[in-house]
Enzyme design. Structure first.
Site, PDB file in Angstrom:
ATOM      1  N   ASP A 101       0.784  -1.239   0.000  1.00  0.00           N
ATOM      2  CA  ASP A 101       0.000   0.000   0.000  1.00  0.00           C
ATOM      3  C   ASP A 101       0.811   1.282   0.000  1.00  0.00           C
ATOM      4  O   ASP A 101       0.280   2.340   0.337  1.00  0.00           O
ATOM      5  CB  ASP A 101      -0.901   0.000   1.242  1.00  0.00           C
ATOM      6  CG  ASP A 101      -0.108  -0.084   2.535  1.00  0.00           C
ATOM      7  OD1 ASP A 101       1.131   0.036   2.493  1.00  0.00           O
ATOM      8  OD2 ASP A 101      -0.727  -0.272   3.600  1.00  0.00           O
ATOM      9  N   GLU A 123      -0.156  -9.049  -1.185  1.00  0.00           N
ATOM     10  CA  GLU A 123      -0.898  -8.453  -0.055  1.00  0.00           C
ATOM     11  C   GLU A 123      -2.048  -7.590  -0.580  1.00  0.00           C
ATOM     12  O   GLU A 123      -2.206  -6.418  -0.226  1.00  0.00           O
ATOM     13  CB  GLU A 123       0.013  -7.646   0.878  1.00  0.00           C
ATOM     14  CG  GLU A 123      -0.562  -7.461   2.268  1.00  0.00           C
ATOM     15  CD  GLU A 123       0.294  -6.584   3.171  1.00  0.00           C
ATOM     16  OE1 GLU A 123       0.226  -5.362   3.055  1.00  0.00           O
ATOM     17  OE2 GLU A 123       1.039  -7.142   3.994  1.00  0.00           O
ATOM     18  N   GLU A 137      -2.566   5.114   2.429  1.00  0.00           N
ATOM     19  CA  GLU A 137      -2.426   3.685   2.111  1.00  0.00           C
ATOM     20  C   GLU A 137      -3.718   3.039   1.625  1.00  0.00           C
ATOM     21  O   GLU A 137      -3.697   2.186   0.732  1.00  0.00           O
ATOM     22  CB  GLU A 137      -1.869   2.926   3.323  1.00  0.00           C
ATOM     23  CG  GLU A 137      -0.402   3.227   3.630  1.00  0.00           C
ATOM     24  CD  GLU A 137      -0.199   4.488   4.462  1.00  0.00           C
ATOM     25  OE1 GLU A 137      -1.212   5.117   4.860  1.00  0.00           O
ATOM     26  OE2 GLU A 137       0.954   4.867   4.715  1.00  0.00           O
ATOM     27  N   HIS A 214       4.753   5.659  13.215  1.00  0.00           N
ATOM     28  CA  HIS A 214       5.181   6.379  12.013  1.00  0.00           C
ATOM     29  C   HIS A 214       4.039   6.870  11.131  1.00  0.00           C
ATOM     30  O   HIS A 214       4.258   7.656  10.221  1.00  0.00           O
ATOM     31  CB  HIS A 214       6.113   5.511  11.162  1.00  0.00           C
ATOM     32  CG  HIS A 214       5.405   4.387  10.462  1.00  0.00           C
ATOM     33  ND1 HIS A 214       4.702   4.572   9.283  1.00  0.00           N
ATOM     34  CD2 HIS A 214       5.254   3.088  10.771  1.00  0.00           C
ATOM     35  CE1 HIS A 214       4.174   3.423   8.908  1.00  0.00           C
ATOM     36  NE2 HIS A 214       4.487   2.509   9.797  1.00  0.00           N
ATOM     37  N   ARG A 216       1.319   8.651   8.991  1.00  0.00           N
ATOM     38  CA  ARG A 216       1.126  10.067   8.667  1.00  0.00           C
ATOM     39  C   ARG A 216      -0.015  10.689   9.460  1.00  0.00           C
ATOM     40  O   ARG A 216       0.082  11.820   9.920  1.00  0.00           O
ATOM     41  CB  ARG A 216       0.833  10.218   7.165  1.00  0.00           C
ATOM     42  CG  ARG A 216       2.075  10.476   6.331  1.00  0.00           C
ATOM     43  CD  ARG A 216       1.716  10.609   4.855  1.00  0.00           C
ATOM     44  NE  ARG A 216       2.775  11.259   4.098  1.00  0.00           N
ATOM     45  CZ  ARG A 216       3.940  10.716   3.791  1.00  0.00           C
ATOM     46  NH1 ARG A 216       4.233   9.506   4.194  1.00  0.00           N
ATOM     47  NH2 ARG A 216       4.834  11.395   3.086  1.00  0.00           N
ATOM     48  N   HIS A 247      11.498   5.709  14.093  1.00  0.00           N
ATOM     49  CA  HIS A 247      11.495   5.872  12.629  1.00  0.00           C
ATOM     50  C   HIS A 247      12.353   7.073  12.244  1.00  0.00           C
ATOM     51  O   HIS A 247      12.445   8.050  12.999  1.00  0.00           O
ATOM     52  CB  HIS A 247      10.039   6.079  12.184  1.00  0.00           C
ATOM     53  CG  HIS A 247       9.806   5.962  10.710  1.00  0.00           C
ATOM     54  ND1 HIS A 247      10.225   6.917   9.812  1.00  0.00           N
ATOM     55  CD2 HIS A 247       9.190   5.000   9.962  1.00  0.00           C
ATOM     56  CE1 HIS A 247       9.878   6.558   8.587  1.00  0.00           C
ATOM     57  NE2 HIS A 247       9.248   5.390   8.646  1.00  0.00           N
TER      58      HIS A 247
HETATM   59  C1  UD1 Z   1       6.209   5.034   4.215  1.00  0.00           C
HETATM   60  C2  UD1 Z   1       4.886   4.644   3.548  1.00  0.00           C
HETATM   61  C3  UD1 Z   1       3.987   3.935   4.554  1.00  0.00           C
HETATM   62  C4  UD1 Z   1       4.702   2.774   5.240  1.00  0.00           C
HETATM   63  C5  UD1 Z   1       6.012   3.274   5.837  1.00  0.00           C
HETATM   64  C6  UD1 Z   1       6.801   2.138   6.426  1.00  0.00           C
HETATM   65  C7  UD1 Z   1       3.947   6.082   1.799  1.00  0.00           C
HETATM   66  C8  UD1 Z   1       3.234   7.347   1.505  1.00  0.00           C
HETATM   67  N1  UD1 Z   1       4.195   5.833   3.096  1.00  0.00           N
HETATM   68  O1  UD1 Z   1       5.884   6.000   5.219  1.00  0.00           O
HETATM   69  O2  UD1 Z   1       2.844   3.427   3.882  1.00  0.00           O
HETATM   70  O3  UD1 Z   1       3.879   2.265   6.266  1.00  0.00           O
HETATM   71  O4  UD1 Z   1       6.797   3.885   4.795  1.00  0.00           O
HETATM   72  O5  UD1 Z   1       7.815   2.586   7.276  1.00  0.00           O
HETATM   73  O6  UD1 Z   1       4.280   5.347   0.899  1.00  0.00           O
HETATM   74  N2  UD1 Z   1      13.534   8.485   6.140  1.00  0.00           N
HETATM   75  C9  UD1 Z   1      14.917   8.404   6.232  1.00  0.00           C
HETATM   76  N3  UD1 Z   1      15.517   7.190   5.976  1.00  0.00           N
HETATM   77  C10 UD1 Z   1      14.830   6.059   5.692  1.00  0.00           C
HETATM   78  C11 UD1 Z   1      13.421   6.147   5.620  1.00  0.00           C
HETATM   79  C12 UD1 Z   1      12.794   7.360   5.843  1.00  0.00           C
HETATM   80  O7  UD1 Z   1      15.587   9.387   6.489  1.00  0.00           O
HETATM   81  O8  UD1 Z   1      15.436   5.009   5.480  1.00  0.00           O
HETATM   82  C13 UD1 Z   1      12.871   9.788   6.385  1.00  0.00           C
HETATM   83  C14 UD1 Z   1      13.034  10.769   5.212  1.00  0.00           C
HETATM   84  O9  UD1 Z   1      13.232  12.056   5.748  1.00  0.00           O
HETATM   85  C15 UD1 Z   1      11.676  10.688   4.522  1.00  0.00           C
HETATM   86  C16 UD1 Z   1      10.765  10.466   5.719  1.00  0.00           C
HETATM   87  O10 UD1 Z   1      11.478   9.595   6.583  1.00  0.00           O
HETATM   88  O11 UD1 Z   1      11.382  11.863   3.807  1.00  0.00           O
HETATM   89  C17 UD1 Z   1       9.404   9.895   5.392  1.00  0.00           C
HETATM   90  O12 UD1 Z   1       9.495   8.767   4.537  1.00  0.00           O
HETATM   91  P1  UD1 Z   1       8.213   8.356   3.623  1.00  0.00           P
HETATM   92  O13 UD1 Z   1       8.553   7.119   2.861  1.00  0.00           O
HETATM   93  O14 UD1 Z   1       7.749   9.535   2.867  1.00  0.00           O
HETATM   94  O15 UD1 Z   1       7.081   8.077   4.687  1.00  0.00           O
HETATM   95  P2  UD1 Z   1       6.969   6.978   5.821  1.00  0.00           P
HETATM   96  O16 UD1 Z   1       6.288   7.610   6.981  1.00  0.00           O
HETATM   97  O17 UD1 Z   1       8.263   6.317   6.018  1.00  0.00           O
HETATM   98  N1  UDP Z   2      10.806  -3.424  11.718  1.00  0.00           N
HETATM   99  C1  UDP Z   2      12.196  -3.529  11.699  1.00  0.00           C
HETATM  100  N2  UDP Z   2      12.932  -2.688  12.500  1.00  0.00           N
HETATM  101  C2  UDP Z   2      12.355  -1.756  13.301  1.00  0.00           C
HETATM  102  C3  UDP Z   2      10.939  -1.642  13.300  1.00  0.00           C
HETATM  103  C4  UDP Z   2      10.200  -2.493  12.490  1.00  0.00           C
HETATM  104  O1  UDP Z   2      12.762  -4.368  10.990  1.00  0.00           O
HETATM  105  O2  UDP Z   2      13.076  -1.032  14.004  1.00  0.00           O
HETATM  106  C5  UDP Z   2      10.011  -4.297  10.835  1.00  0.00           C
HETATM  107  C6  UDP Z   2       8.844  -5.032  11.467  1.00  0.00           C
HETATM  108  O3  UDP Z   2       9.234  -6.279  11.981  1.00  0.00           O
HETATM  109  C7  UDP Z   2       7.865  -5.173  10.313  1.00  0.00           C
HETATM  110  C8  UDP Z   2       8.153  -3.960   9.457  1.00  0.00           C
HETATM  111  O4  UDP Z   2       9.423  -3.463   9.855  1.00  0.00           O
HETATM  112  O5  UDP Z   2       8.140  -6.322   9.526  1.00  0.00           O
HETATM  113  C9  UDP Z   2       7.087  -2.915   9.663  1.00  0.00           C
HETATM  114  O6  UDP Z   2       7.466  -1.718   9.070  1.00  0.00           O
HETATM  115  P1  UDP Z   2       6.721  -0.358   9.365  1.00  0.00           P
HETATM  116  O7  UDP Z   2       6.095  -0.403  10.713  1.00  0.00           O
HETATM  117  O8  UDP Z   2       7.722   0.709   9.095  1.00  0.00           O
HETATM  118  O9  UDP Z   2       5.650  -0.273   8.196  1.00  0.00           O
HETATM  119  P2  UDP Z   2       4.140  -0.805   8.028  1.00  0.00           P
HETATM  120  O10 UDP Z   2       4.126  -2.263   8.258  1.00  0.00           O
HETATM  121  O11 UDP Z   2       3.286  -0.039   8.972  1.00  0.00           O
HETATM  122  O12 UDP Z   2       3.825  -0.431   6.618  1.00  0.00           O
END
Ligand code: UD1
Ligand code: UDP
Length: 387
Positions: A101, A123, A137, A214, A216, A247
């Site tokens: 998603d 999924e 999502e 995490h 939004r 996160h």
């Molecule tokens: C994204 C997904 C969400 C998913 C989540 C899993 C979208 C819109 N959102 O949300 O569905 O549940 O990932 O974690 O697709 N950042 C880093 N390093 C990283 C990752 C993120 O610095 O490795 C920071 C960056 O500043 C980035 C911000 O996190 O801009 C947000 O990342 P983004 O992918 O936009 O949103 P998530 O909240 O991570």
């Molecule tokens: N996870 C991880 N390290 C962490 C936190 C979560 O490997 O510090 C794993 C967790 O076991 C799960 C996945 O990340 O498999 C979930 O990711 P997240 O919560 O970021 O996204 P969502 O599932 O909500 O899309």
């Protein structure tokens, strides 16, 4: 006559997609005579994606490296589509597989559709029926579903959602969730933490509360209220240790630091690699999270989960009693957490291992379904049935 192999491209970009696609990537590689696997990552996440790629030894063939600090939904969608357009034009796969998603998921499916390439959605079919929760999502899933040729629904509930939307039953395969494939390959009672903090915790004497946030829709005040409730809990219960892998989103980090920074027995750490995270989950007392994936993993390990959201697209574990949807109200988070720390009966009622999401064979069913659909295997794979 030599038969040309099926070129299957997996596309993913964030940590959870990588964890859940890794078993599929590894399974595709088991049929070198029939399948040519190609991996394309958008790198919507950077460090959190790379942690997973390293663990599962996956080397992407294409890495778009799109992540930027403070990226918007528009940034991710546009950069992912532009990059994937070039990759698809070059590779011309027979099928693209996307997962779940995220914005990478939707951008991948739409770009494949523009190229008239078949889409498999791993999924598929999870729904809250509320287009703004989770945001974006829920809409990503629906739009991706509309672009999909083969729907890999993890559960019967997800299958029912797709049927209700008019999807042809012949195009749906109930496979179980690949996260359980990944989890079963990773959790090990003998596992030793290399991180001194995690290695030093006494998991028998202490009650470890594992926290992640995490979403939004929880950024800002909802998260602040959750952290304030946690602060009250830690002050009241001297045997509680909070482990909170924070996160990397700066909008999450700022509030976490201002509400929980410097507190005794609250360990704010960087995101963990999947192996220590899954093994920490297995040793925790209870989990507070707004994560989707953790809602699926914790029940398999018999860990109670309080879900910091108002809706969930994963009702199965709520029905099974392991997961409770509690939202982000400060009093409610405090009361529900306190109940599980003080009420033995309440705790034991929730701490039942159950596997509504998978049996470890999801990725095998997915690859079998693709081979069958393409006329390369004799039988349609059987469906996953929950416990
Ligand atoms: C994204 C997904 C969400 C998913 C989540 C899993 C979208 C819109 N959102 O949300 O569905 O549940 O990932 O974690 O697709 N950042 C880093 N390093 C990283 C990752 C993120 O610095 O490795 C920071 C960056 O500043 C980035 C911000 O996190 O801009 C947000 O990342 P983004 O992918 O936009 O949103 P998530 O909240 O991570
Ligand atoms: N996870 C991880 N390290 C962490 C936190 C979560 O490997 O510090 C794993 C967790 O076991 C799960 C996945 O990340 O498999 C979930 O990711 P997240 O919560 O970021 O996204 P969502 O599932 O909500 O899309």
């Amino acid at each position: 006559m030599t038969m040309s192999r099926l070129k299957i491209m997996t596309i993913f970009g964030t940590r959870p997609e990588a964890i859940k696609m890794a078993p599929v990537v590894l399974q595709l590689a088991k049929y070198p005579d029939m399948i040519e696997p190609v991996v394309a990552v958008t790198a919507q996440h950077r460090e959190m994606l790379d942690q997973v790629l390293k663990l599962f030894a996956i080397k992407p063939d294409h890495d778009l490296d799109i992540m930027a600090t403070g990226q918007t939904l528009f940034d991710i969608t546009c950069r992912a589509m532009q990059g994937l357009n070039a990759v698809l034009a070059q590779e011309k796969p027979d099928m693209v597989l996307v997962h779940g998603d995220t914005t990478t998921t939707f951008a991948g499916a739409l770009t494949a559709f523009y190229h008239q390439i078949a889409v498999g959605h791993v999924e598929a079919g999870l729904r809250t029926h509320n287009r703004y929760s989770p945001y974006p999502e829920e809409m990503n899933r629906k739009l991706t579903g509309s672009l999909t040729d083969l729907h890999f629904a993890p559960t019967g509930t997800a299958q029912a959602n797709l049927l209700q939307e008019g999807v042809d039953p012949a195009d749906i395969f109930v496979t179980g969730n690949t996260v359980i494939d990944a989890l079963l390959a990773t959790v090990d009672p003998q596992y030793r933490f290399t991180c001194p903090l995690l290695a030093g915790i006494n998991y028998t004497d202490r009650k470890v509360i594992l926290v992640t946030t995490h979403r939004r829709e929880n950024l800002g005040e909802p998260m602040r209220h959750v952290y304030q409730a946690l602060r009250d809990i830690v002050r009241e219960f001297a045997d509680v240790e909070v482990v909170f892998p924070v996160h990397r989103n700066p909008l999450v980090r700022d509030v976490v630091n201002s509400e929980l920074g410097g507190l005794e027995r609250v360990h704010l750490i960087d995101p963990l690699e999947y192996q220590p995270f899954a093994n920490l989950l297995a040793r925790s007392y209870l989990v507070l999270t707004d994560s989707g994936g953790i809602q699926e993993e914790a029940p398999a390990l018999g860990k109670p989960v309080l879900v910091l959201r108002d809706t969930t697209e994963r009702p199965e574990a709520i029905e099974a009693g392991t997961v409770k949807l509690i939202g982000t109200d400060r009093d409610r988070v405090y009361t529900e957490t306190r109940l599980l720390l003080t009420g033995q009966a309440e705790y034991e009622q929730m701490a039942n291992a159950c596997n509504p999401y998978g049996d470890g064979c999801a990725s095998r069913r997915i690859v079998q379904a693709i081979l069958w659909r393409k006329g390369l295997s004799a039988g349609r794979p059987g469906s996953f049935c929950r416990e």
